[in-house]
Write a protein that holds these residues in place. Structure first.
Motif, PDB file in Angstrom:
ATOM      1  N   TYR A  82       4.826   1.420 -11.605  1.00 11.47           N
ATOM      2  CA  TYR A  82       4.648   1.098 -10.189  1.00 11.47           C
ATOM      3  C   TYR A  82       5.992   0.786  -9.530  1.00 11.47           C
ATOM      4  CZ  TYR A  82       3.183  -1.292  -5.947  1.00 11.47           C
ATOM      5  OH  TYR A  82       3.029  -1.669  -4.637  1.00 11.47           O
ATOM      6  N   ALA A  83       6.847   0.063 -10.229  1.00 19.66           N
ATOM      7  CA  ALA A  83       8.161  -0.269  -9.674  1.00 19.66           C
ATOM      8  C   ALA A  83       8.971   0.999  -9.409  1.00 19.66           C
ATOM      9  CB  ALA A  83       8.907  -1.194 -10.625  1.00 19.66           C
ATOM     10  N   ALA A  84       8.911   1.943 -10.340  1.00 28.71           N
ATOM     11  CA  ALA A  84       9.624   3.208 -10.151  1.00 28.71           C
ATOM     12  C   ALA A  84       9.038   3.983  -8.967  1.00 28.71           C
ATOM     13  CB  ALA A  84       9.543   4.044 -11.424  1.00 28.71           C
ATOM     14  N   GLN A  85       7.719   3.946  -8.842  1.00 26.88           N
ATOM     15  CA  GLN A  85       7.046   4.618  -7.727  1.00 26.88           C
ATOM     16  C   GLN A  85       7.475   4.018  -6.393  1.00 26.88           C
ATOM     17  OE1 GLN A  85       2.713   4.512  -7.965  1.00 26.88           O
ATOM     18  NE2 GLN A  85       2.581   4.377  -5.734  1.00 26.88           N
ATOM     19  N   ARG A  86       7.540   2.677  -6.330  1.00 28.60           N
ATOM     20  CA  ARG A  86       7.923   2.013  -5.081  1.00 28.60           C
ATOM     21  C   ARG A  86       9.378   2.307  -4.725  1.00 28.60           C
ATOM     22  NH1 ARG A  86       6.301   1.303  -1.262  1.00 28.60           N
ATOM     23  NH2 ARG A  86       7.090  -0.735  -0.649  1.00 28.60           N
ATOM     24  N   ARG A  87      10.245   2.372  -5.719  1.00 28.87           N
ATOM     25  CA  ARG A  87      11.641   2.706  -5.421  1.00 28.87           C
ATOM     26  C   ARG A  87      11.747   4.097  -4.813  1.00 28.87           C
ATOM     27  NH1 ARG A  87      12.535  -0.127 -10.384  1.00 28.87           N
ATOM     28  NH2 ARG A  87      12.493   1.838 -11.566  1.00 28.87           N
ATOM     29  N   ALA A  88      10.968   5.027  -5.368  1.00 23.90           N
ATOM     30  CA  ALA A  88      10.982   6.393  -4.839  1.00 23.90           C
ATOM     31  C   ALA A  88      10.421   6.431  -3.420  1.00 23.90           C
ATOM     32  CB  ALA A  88      10.180   7.310  -5.759  1.00 23.90           C
ATOM     33  N   LYS A  90      10.439   4.010  -1.195  1.00 28.92           N
ATOM     34  CA  LYS A  90      11.392   3.396  -0.273  1.00 28.92           C
ATOM     35  C   LYS A  90      12.543   4.344   0.044  1.00 28.92           C
ATOM     36  CE  LYS A  90      10.397  -1.400  -1.551  1.00 28.92           C
ATOM     37  NZ  LYS A  90      10.919  -2.636  -2.187  1.00 28.92           N
ATOM     38  N   ARG A  91      12.976   5.092  -0.960  1.00 31.59           N
ATOM     39  CA  ARG A  91      14.052   6.060  -0.718  1.00 31.59           C
ATOM     40  C   ARG A  91      13.614   7.137   0.270  1.00 31.59           C
ATOM     41  NH1 ARG A  91      15.084   5.434  -6.372  1.00 31.59           N
ATOM     42  NH2 ARG A  91      13.807   7.280  -6.821  1.00 31.59           N
ATOM     43  N   SER A  92      12.307   7.430   0.260  1.00 30.42           N
ATOM     44  CA  SER A  92      11.792   8.456   1.169  1.00 30.42           C
ATOM     45  C   SER A  92      11.359   7.874   2.517  1.00 30.42           C
ATOM     46  CB  SER A  92      10.613   9.190   0.521  1.00 30.42           C
ATOM     47  OG  SER A  92       9.514   8.307   0.332  1.00 30.42           O
ATOM     48  N   GLY A  93      11.577   6.559   2.704  1.00 28.66           N
ATOM     49  CA  GLY A  93      11.266   5.928   3.984  1.00 28.66           C
ATOM     50  C   GLY A  93       9.914   5.256   4.058  1.00 28.66           C
ATOM     51  N   ARG A  94       9.140   5.265   2.988  1.00 30.35           N
ATOM     52  CA  ARG A  94       7.820   4.621   2.975  1.00 30.35           C
ATOM     53  C   ARG A  94       7.964   3.210   2.418  1.00 30.35           C
ATOM     54  NH1 ARG A  94       4.072   8.185  -0.531  1.00 30.35           N
ATOM     55  NH2 ARG A  94       2.648   6.456  -0.034  1.00 30.35           N
ATOM     56  N   ARG A  95       8.099   2.235   3.306  1.00 28.07           N
ATOM     57  CA  ARG A  95       8.337   0.872   2.859  1.00 28.07           C
ATOM     58  C   ARG A  95       7.057   0.044   2.764  1.00 28.07           C
ATOM     59  NH1 ARG A  95      13.531   0.452   2.297  1.00 28.07           N
ATOM     60  NH2 ARG A  95      13.308  -1.727   1.667  1.00 28.07           N
ATOM     61  N   ALA A  96       6.008   0.464   3.445  1.00 26.34           N
ATOM     62  CA  ALA A  96       4.742  -0.274   3.393  1.00 26.34           C
ATOM     63  C   ALA A  96       4.102  -0.107   2.015  1.00 26.34           C
ATOM     64  CB  ALA A  96       3.796   0.220   4.472  1.00 26.34           C
ATOM     65  N   VAL A  97       3.523  -1.190   1.515  1.00 19.68           N
ATOM     66  CA  VAL A  97       2.851  -1.150   0.213  1.00 19.68           C
ATOM     67  C   VAL A  97       1.553  -0.375   0.353  1.00 19.68           C
ATOM     68  CG1 VAL A  97       1.809  -2.525  -1.621  1.00 19.68           C
ATOM     69  CG2 VAL A  97       3.869  -3.342  -0.455  1.00 19.68           C
ATOM     70  N   SER A  98       1.340   0.567  -0.539  1.00 22.20           N
ATOM     71  CA  SER A  98       0.134   1.391  -0.481  1.00 22.20           C
ATOM     72  C   SER A  98      -1.102   0.557  -0.810  1.00 22.20           C
ATOM     73  CB  SER A  98       0.250   2.563  -1.460  1.00 22.20           C
ATOM     74  OG  SER A  98       0.462   2.089  -2.775  1.00 22.20           O
ATOM     75  N   ASN A  99      -2.245   1.055  -0.385  1.00 17.96           N
ATOM     76  CA  ASN A  99      -3.516   0.381  -0.635  1.00 17.96           C
ATOM     77  C   ASN A  99      -4.328   1.217  -1.625  1.00 17.96           C
ATOM     78  OD1 ASN A  99      -5.398  -1.706  -0.126  1.00 17.96           O
ATOM     79  ND2 ASN A  99      -6.566  -0.329   1.189  1.00 17.96           N
ATOM     80  N   PRO A 100      -4.927   0.626  -2.665  1.00 16.45           N
ATOM     81  CA  PRO A 100      -4.966  -0.822  -2.910  1.00 16.45           C
ATOM     82  C   PRO A 100      -3.675  -1.348  -3.524  1.00 16.45           C
ATOM     83  CG  PRO A 100      -6.087   0.327  -4.678  1.00 16.45           C
ATOM     84  CD  PRO A 100      -5.702   1.379  -3.673  1.00 16.45           C
ATOM     85  N   ARG A 101      -3.413  -2.626  -3.257  1.00 16.84           N
ATOM     86  CA  ARG A 101      -2.263  -3.265  -3.885  1.00 16.84           C
ATOM     87  C   ARG A 101      -2.513  -3.368  -5.383  1.00 16.84           C
ATOM     88  NH1 ARG A 101       1.186  -6.265  -0.749  1.00 16.84           N
ATOM     89  NH2 ARG A 101       1.547  -7.762  -2.423  1.00 16.84           N
ATOM     90  N   PRO A 102      -1.464  -3.341  -6.176  1.00 15.07           N
ATOM     91  CA  PRO A 102      -1.648  -3.525  -7.620  1.00 15.07           C
ATOM     92  C   PRO A 102      -2.383  -4.824  -7.910  1.00 15.07           C
ATOM     93  CG  PRO A 102       0.583  -2.820  -7.139  1.00 15.07           C
ATOM     94  CD  PRO A 102      -0.056  -3.117  -5.816  1.00 15.07           C
TER      95      PRO A 102
END
Length: 217
Positions: A82-88, A90-102
Motif C-alpha cells: 500500500y505504501a508503494a501504491q500511495r507513493r506512485a 502521489k507522483r502522478s498527482g493523486r494525493r487523496a486517499v482512495s476509498n476504502p481506507r486500509p
C-alpha cells in the motif's frame, strides 16, 4: 523504538520469569492489535488457552505471540504494498486517499469495529491471520459473504439509537448498517467488566479453558 521482534523473543525466552514474558506479550500487542488492544488480548487468551495461572502452561504465551506474529507478517506485506501504491499515486498527482481506507488506518472510534474498543469480548472468533487475510482481500476489492469482519451470515441485530437504529453483526457487533443520522453511537457492553480482570484472566481457568463461573467468580 520498541521492537515487536525483540519482545517476541522475550516471550520465547524460558529463562525469564513468566511475568516478564507476559509483559513482553503485552508490548507486542501494543505494537500490533488487529482487534484493538484489549479485544486482541482477550482473543489471544482464548485462542492460545492462556490459563489464569501462567505457571499452569507457560507455552501458552508462545502460542499467543506466534499467532500475533503470523498475522503481523501478513499485515506488513500488505502495508508495504500500500505504501508503494500511495507513493506512485502521489507522483502522478493523486494525493487523496482512495476509498476504502486500509483497515489498519481506520479511526478507532468511527470505524465499524468501534464496539471492540468498548466491549473487548465482542471481537471475531477468527484466528488473527484469518481476519487480516479477510481485510486485505476486501481492500483488494473482494466481497466475501457475511459480515466483513467475521463472516457470520446470520440475521442482523438491530440496536436502537434513540432516534434511529443501527444493525450489528450478531457475532462480533461490527456495524453492518449505520444510523440514518450518519453519526457513530456508543456501544453499550452486554457484560460488565474490568480491564484488570481481563488482564489477570479471571475469565479463564487454570486448565486454559474459559472459566464456567465467570463473571460471577
Amino acid at each position: 523504538m520498541t521492537s515487536f521482534l525483540t519482545h517476541r523473543a522475550l516471550v520465547h525466552d524460558a529463562r525469564l520469569p513468566l511475568r516478564r514474558r507476559h509483559s513482553a506479550l503485552r508490548t507486542c500487542i501494543t505494537l500490533f492489535a488487529p482487534y484493538g488492544f484489549r479485544a486482541t488480548y482477550h482473543h489471544l487468551t482464548l485462542s492460545a488457552a492462556i490459563p489464569r495461572r501462567l505457571e499452569a502452561d507457560p507455552d501458552a504465551l508462545v502460542r499467543a505471540v506466534e499467532e500475533l506474529h503470523e498475522a503481523r507478517v501478513l499485515w506488513l506485506a500488505r502495508a508495504e504494498e500500500y505504501a508503494a501504491q500511495r507513493r506512485a499515486e502521489k507522483r502522478s498527482g493523486r494525493r487523496a486517499v482512495s476509498n476504502p481506507r486500509p483497515w489498519w488506518l481506520r479511526s478507532r472510534w468511527d470505524g465499524p469495529d468501534h464496539a471492540w474498543h468498548q466491549d473487548p469480548f465482542r471481537h471475531p472468533s477468527l484466528r488473527l491471520s484469518a481476519y487480516v487475510r479477510r481485510q486485505n482481500a476486501i481492500l483488494d476489492g473482494a466481497e466475501p459473504p457475511g459480515c466483513p469482519a467475521c463472516g457470520n451470515e446470520g440475521p442482523r441485530v438491530p440496536s436502537p439509537t434513540g432516534h434511529g437504529c443501527i444493525e450489528l453483526c450478531r457475532e462480533c457487533s461490527w456495524v453492518l448498517a449505520p444510523c440514518s443520522c450518519g453519526k457513530r453511537h456508543r456501544f453499550v457492553p452486554g457484560t460488565s467488566f474490568s480491564w484488570n480482570g481481563i488482564w489477570q484472566r479471571s475469565h479463564m481457568s487454570d486448565d486454559g479453558m474459559p472459566n464456567p463461573h465467570w463473571p460471577a467468580g
